[in-house]
Scaffold this active site. Structure first.
Site, PDB file in Angstrom:
ATOM      1  N   ARG A 122     -31.355  13.676   7.531  1.00 12.95           N
ATOM      2  CA  ARG A 122     -32.567  13.282   8.271  1.00 12.95           C
ATOM      3  C   ARG A 122     -33.523  12.591   7.302  1.00 12.95           C
ATOM      4  NH1 ARG A 122     -32.155  16.638  12.952  1.00 12.95           N
ATOM      5  NH2 ARG A 122     -32.918  14.971  14.239  1.00 12.95           N
ATOM      6  N   GLN A 127     -32.431   6.829   9.953  1.00 11.22           N
ATOM      7  CA  GLN A 127     -32.967   7.054  11.302  1.00 11.22           C
ATOM      8  C   GLN A 127     -32.180   6.315  12.386  1.00 11.22           C
ATOM      9  OE1 GLN A 127     -37.175   6.326  11.321  1.00 11.22           O
ATOM     10  NE2 GLN A 127     -37.624   8.399  10.642  1.00 11.22           N
ATOM     11  N   ASP A 130     -29.110   8.259  13.408  1.00 12.08           N
ATOM     12  CA  ASP A 130     -29.323   9.659  13.759  1.00 12.08           C
ATOM     13  C   ASP A 130     -29.063   9.943  15.251  1.00 12.08           C
ATOM     14  OD1 ASP A 130     -30.292  12.218  14.104  1.00 12.08           O
ATOM     15  OD2 ASP A 130     -31.943  11.933  12.695  1.00 12.08           O
ATOM     16  N   SER A 133     -31.095  12.665  17.019  1.00 14.90           N
ATOM     17  CA  SER A 133     -32.391  12.204  17.537  1.00 14.90           C
ATOM     18  C   SER A 133     -32.224  11.402  18.826  1.00 14.90           C
ATOM     19  CB  SER A 133     -33.108  11.323  16.508  1.00 14.90           C
ATOM     20  OG  SER A 133     -33.519  12.104  15.429  1.00 14.90           O
ATOM     21  N   TYR A 226     -36.342  21.265   8.778  1.00 14.40           N
ATOM     22  CA  TYR A 226     -35.928  22.140   9.869  1.00 14.40           C
ATOM     23  C   TYR A 226     -36.694  23.458   9.801  1.00 14.40           C
ATOM     24  CZ  TYR A 226     -31.910  19.136  10.772  1.00 14.40           C
ATOM     25  OH  TYR A 226     -31.096  18.085  11.091  1.00 14.40           O
TER      26      TYR A 226
HETATM   27  P1  NAD Z   1     -33.875  21.044  16.032  1.00 20.40           P
HETATM   28  O1  NAD Z   1     -33.144  20.514  17.226  1.00 20.40           O
HETATM   29  O2  NAD Z   1     -33.093  21.626  14.915  1.00 20.40           O
HETATM   30  O3  NAD Z   1     -34.899  22.159  16.557  1.00 20.40           O
HETATM   31  C1  NAD Z   1     -35.830  21.893  17.595  1.00 20.40           C
HETATM   32  C2  NAD Z   1     -37.174  22.475  17.231  1.00 20.40           C
HETATM   33  O4  NAD Z   1     -37.137  23.890  17.381  1.00 20.40           O
HETATM   34  C3  NAD Z   1     -37.626  22.194  15.811  1.00 20.40           C
HETATM   35  O5  NAD Z   1     -38.839  21.473  15.846  1.00 20.40           O
HETATM   36  C4  NAD Z   1     -37.798  23.599  15.216  1.00 20.40           C
HETATM   37  O6  NAD Z   1     -38.890  23.673  14.307  1.00 20.40           O
HETATM   38  C5  NAD Z   1     -38.042  24.430  16.455  1.00 20.40           C
HETATM   39  N1  NAD Z   1     -37.829  25.883  16.299  1.00 20.40           N
HETATM   40  C6  NAD Z   1     -36.861  26.541  15.607  1.00 20.40           C
HETATM   41  N2  NAD Z   1     -37.007  27.878  15.741  1.00 20.40           N
HETATM   42  C7  NAD Z   1     -38.095  28.078  16.541  1.00 20.40           C
HETATM   43  C8  NAD Z   1     -38.745  29.229  17.061  1.00 20.40           C
HETATM   44  N3  NAD Z   1     -38.336  30.454  16.771  1.00 20.40           N
HETATM   45  N4  NAD Z   1     -39.834  29.044  17.848  1.00 20.40           N
HETATM   46  C9  NAD Z   1     -40.274  27.795  18.144  1.00 20.40           C
HETATM   47  N5  NAD Z   1     -39.700  26.670  17.695  1.00 20.40           N
HETATM   48  C10 NAD Z   1     -38.619  26.810  16.904  1.00 20.40           C
HETATM   49  O7  NAD Z   1     -34.868  19.969  15.441  1.00 20.40           O
HETATM   50  P2  NAD Z   1     -34.848  18.373  15.512  1.00 20.40           P
HETATM   51  O8  NAD Z   1     -35.505  17.941  16.734  1.00 20.40           O
HETATM   52  O9  NAD Z   1     -33.448  17.932  15.288  1.00 20.40           O
HETATM   53  O10 NAD Z   1     -35.776  17.974  14.284  1.00 20.40           O
HETATM   54  C11 NAD Z   1     -35.806  18.716  13.079  1.00 20.40           C
HETATM   55  C12 NAD Z   1     -36.592  18.016  11.989  1.00 20.40           C
HETATM   56  O11 NAD Z   1     -35.952  16.816  11.568  1.00 20.40           O
HETATM   57  C13 NAD Z   1     -37.999  17.604  12.360  1.00 20.40           C
HETATM   58  O12 NAD Z   1     -38.807  17.863  11.245  1.00 20.40           O
HETATM   59  C14 NAD Z   1     -37.920  16.136  12.571  1.00 20.40           C
HETATM   60  O13 NAD Z   1     -39.150  15.483  12.370  1.00 20.40           O
HETATM   61  C15 NAD Z   1     -36.931  15.771  11.520  1.00 20.40           C
HETATM   62  N6  NAD Z   1     -36.270  14.505  11.804  1.00 20.40           N
HETATM   63  C16 NAD Z   1     -36.180  13.564  10.820  1.00 20.40           C
HETATM   64  C17 NAD Z   1     -35.522  12.370  11.083  1.00 20.40           C
HETATM   65  C18 NAD Z   1     -35.373  11.324  10.035  1.00 20.40           C
HETATM   66  O14 NAD Z   1     -36.234  11.150   9.217  1.00 20.40           O
HETATM   67  N7  NAD Z   1     -34.246  10.619  10.040  1.00 20.40           N
HETATM   68  C19 NAD Z   1     -34.976  12.134  12.318  1.00 20.40           C
HETATM   69  C20 NAD Z   1     -35.101  13.120  13.303  1.00 20.40           C
HETATM   70  C21 NAD Z   1     -35.734  14.312  13.016  1.00 20.40           C
END
Ligand code: NAD
Length: 377
Positions: A122, A127, A130, A133, A226
């Site tokens: 990530r 991006q 991904d 996403s 994460y």
């Molecule tokens: P994910 O699908 O792994 O999880 C979904 C959300 O659930 C996350 O925001 C997580 O913090 C939350 N979560 C976990 N346990 C929880 C709990 N007990 N109660 C409430 N919420 C809880 O996450 P994702 O959507 O795949 O994204 C994860 C991270 O990756 C984020 O920081 C996002 O900004 C980052 N990201 C970066 C890139 C990039 O730069 N290429 C692309 C996409 C996402």
């Protein structure tokens, strides 16, 4: 000779996406690869064979995979499919590295290089590759539509001659990619939206979308952006604050996930029993165990008038756009693997090295290797 890139028909029941959508053809053509596809591979997604101009259509999967240098997949290749590939073939797609050990062993045995969309780092440079996403955003959008459709209420405020309708209260739990898209969609429908995540960095993003951030006082930033798993005490504190919000909501969308772990349980039965009749929970974590104690994957459960929906493979239900976005993710990854018209895997490239599940007969992904080695001892 041009690199042969082959796209078989997806075979997993319920999978409607395809790894090559007509909208991405031009981008693939620019890479100078030769595209081959199994006849009818796009039908479930809404694409006819005739939409694939310039792509060689092949009748049988065996004939197709037997001549491929690169295979593009949505679902992980089955052992049967792996058996049809030549040694050294490169496969790009979801690989489900956390499960299916015999499939992963077969990839090794057959010397297949597999790059897993789940393992793409990530980082900003990746991006456009991904898929978590691109497909997560689709799930977030669709979850709200499911909630609105199953709810016996309007989402927006309406002022009519028959009286004023107050907006629905929607709570989104987990404000990652899917959660943020759910917030934006629920706001577009006019609902009054609140959201919660254990990563405090999400508060600003939630508020910028016009939703209220629920602060439970629990913060659990983990590695790589994460979340980490909560301690028992943190879980208790979180549950106490959230329960009041959940009880007052007309629709709750849950998206909380921790990579490689079962979904955290956030809504227990007692909290569901505090919700009003007609309330709806759409649990996007259904396939990894659910964020709600009562969720059943692939089913709708009615608990005292509260509907708990546990949809499976949500992106598949938006198959055209999900396939378009996913094919572009694959094409952007393939771009990193092709140099001067030939396959060239640069292991110094973090995106390639981190995404690799198997290569040269070995499992390259550390946690998967450790799990498989643990089985042997
Ligand atoms: P994910 O699908 O792994 O999880 C979904 C959300 O659930 C996350 O925001 C997580 O913090 C939350 N979560 C976990 N346990 C929880 C709990 N007990 N109660 C409430 N919420 C809880 O996450 P994702 O959507 O795949 O994204 C994860 C991270 O990756 C984020 O920081 C996002 O900004 C980052 N990201 C970066 C890139 C990039 O730069 N290429 C692309 C996409 C996402």
């Amino acid at each position: 000779m041009a690199v042969k890139v082959a796209v078989p028909r997806e075979t997993r029941p319920g999978e409607r996406r395809v790894a090559l959508a007509p909208a991405a053809l031009r981008q693939f053509e620019k890479l100078g690869v030769e595209l081959l596809m199994q006849k009818g591979a796009g039908l479930e997604s809404g694409f006819d064979d005739a939409d694939y101009k310039g792509v060689t259509l092949v009748d049988s999967e065996e004939e197709l995979l037997g001549q491929a240098d690169v295979v593009l997949k949505v679902q992980p290749p089955t052992e049967k499919e792996v058996g049809m590939m030549r040694e050294g073939t490169v496969v790009l797609g979801y690989m489900a590295p956390h499960e299916g050990d015999s499939r992963i062993k077969e990839l090794c045995k057959r010397q297949i290089t597999s790059l897993s969309m789940e393992l793409v780092p990530r980082i900003s440079r990746a991006q456009s590759i991904d898929a978590l996403s691109s497909q997560g955003a689709i799930s977030g959008y669709k979850a709200v539509l499911i909630a609105a459709e199953r709810s016996p209420r309007f989402f927006p405020m309406l002022t009519t001659a028959a009286g004023t309708i107050r907006p629905s209260k929607v709570l989104v739990i987990g404000a990652g990619v899917a959660g943020l898209q759910a917030i934006a969609t629920a706001r577009r429908l006019g609902a009054q939206v609140s959201a919660y995540d254990v990563r405090s960095a999400t508060a600003e993003q939630v508020e910028s979308l016009g939703a209220k951030f629920v602060d439970t006082g629990v913060k659990a930033e983990g590695e790589g952006g994460y979340a980490r798993e909560l301690t028992a005490e943190e879980k208790k504190k979180q549950a106490e604050v959230l329960a009041d919000y959940i009880a007052a909501s007309h629709a709750v969308i849950t998206t909380a996930a921790i990579p490689g772990r079962p979904a955290p349980k956030i809504i227990d039965k007692a909290t569901v029993e505090r919700m009003g009749r007609g309330a709806v929970i759409v649990d996007l974590a259904a396939e990894t165990g659910g964020n709600c104690e009562l969720t059943q994957a692939g089913k709708e459960v009615d608990h005292n008038g509260v509907l708990i929906v546990g949809p499976k493979n949500v992106p598949s239900s938006v198959a055209i756009h999900a396939s378009e976005m996913y094919s572009r993710n694959l094409c952007n990854l393939l771009t990193l693997l092709i140099k001067d018209g030939e396959l060239h895997l640069n292991w110094d490239d973090q995106v390639i090295a981190d995404s690799c599940l198997t290569h040269g007969g070995e499992v390259k992904h550390g946690p998967t290797r450790e799990r498989l080695e643990g089985e042997k001892s």
